[in-house]
Design an enzyme around this catalytic site. Structure first.
Site, short mmCIF file in Angstrom:
data_model
loop_
_atom_site.label_atom_id
_atom_site.label_comp_id
_atom_site.label_asym_id
_atom_site.label_seq_id
_atom_site.Cartn_x
_atom_site.Cartn_y
_atom_site.Cartn_z
N ILE A 102 0.85 -0.87 -0.13
CA ILE A 102 -0.25 0.10 -0.02
C ILE A 102 0.54 0.92 0.40
CG2 ILE A 102 -0.30 -0.41 2.20
CD1 ILE A 102 -3.04 1.09 1.77
N CYS A 103 0.48 2.45 -0.57
CA CYS A 103 0.91 3.38 -0.78
C CYS A 103 2.22 3.44 -0.88
CB CYS A 103 0.97 4.23 0.59
SG CYS A 103 1.50 6.02 1.23
N ALA A 104 3.24 3.64 -0.44
CA ALA A 104 4.63 4.13 -1.04
C ALA A 104 4.46 2.75 -1.92
CB ALA A 104 5.57 4.81 -0.92
N TYR A 123 0.63 4.88 -4.61
CA TYR A 123 0.60 6.23 -3.96
C TYR A 123 0.88 7.54 -5.00
CZ TYR A 123 0.60 10.73 -1.14
OH TYR A 123 0.24 12.36 -0.45
#
Length: 183
Positions: A102-104, A123
């Site tokens: 998730i995200c970066a 992200y």
């Protein structure tokens, strides 16, 4: 029953990590927080310290059915720079075990070379790190055994996608509804 590892690095996004641990445990999925450092104590990006269940150096990869990578900075950088993390991501992908980020953190999957031709998200602004991926902007993207998500605001649907992958859609819906998520 599935057993999942969530790899925790200093500087991780604490909510992205803890929401996954919480939601999977609500679903009855065994999940261990694994510190990639030499200490079970990990300090997040916002200086929240928590204790992991085990250390990566004592980790038995064959005892788990998949891995989750939370984002955050510099946590994602620490994950990406750890050869044991990259090797584990490659191993689990080749064995078609769950690989979720998730995200970066999907950039770790890009660095591991497992996203070629795969649909993935991350992200906003980290897309260059998804080497070889077919870029998507959905909140959560699943392509086979790989699940990626955009960030903290998508942590609940990300957890739901993981629960659905490991168990089934009705259980994921039930767990998400129990925390009043209406996505």
């Amino acid at each position: 029953m599935s057993k999942i590892a969530i790899l925790i690095a200093d500087g991780c996004e604490e909510c992205e990590a803890m929401i996954q641990v919480d939601m999977l445990r609500r679903a009855g999925i065994d999940i261990d927080m694994v510190s990639i450092s030499d200490s079970k104590q990990v300090t997040s990006a916002r200086r929240i310290t928590f204790t992991c269940d085990r250390l990566m150096k004592d980790f038995d990869a064959d005892a788990y059915d998949g891995v989750i990578l939370p984002g955050g900075m510099p946590g994602t950088t620490h994950l990406k720079e750890d050869p044991k993390v990259i090797a584990l991501v490659k191993k689990y992908n080749s064995e078609k075990k769950l690989v979720a980020a998730i995200c970066a953190a999907p950039t770790v999957l890009g660095a591991a070379g497992i996203l070629k031709g795969k649909n993935a998200t991350c992200y906003p602004g980290c897309e260059d790190g998804l080497t070889g991926a077919v870029l998507k902007t959905d909140q959560v993207v699943r392509d086979g055994n790989i699940i990626t998500s955009r960030g903290l605001g998508t942590a609940l649907p990300f957890a739901g996608a993981i629960i659905e992958y490991l168990l089934d859609a009705p259980t994921a819906k039930k767990i998400l509804s129990s925390v009043v998520y209406k996505g």
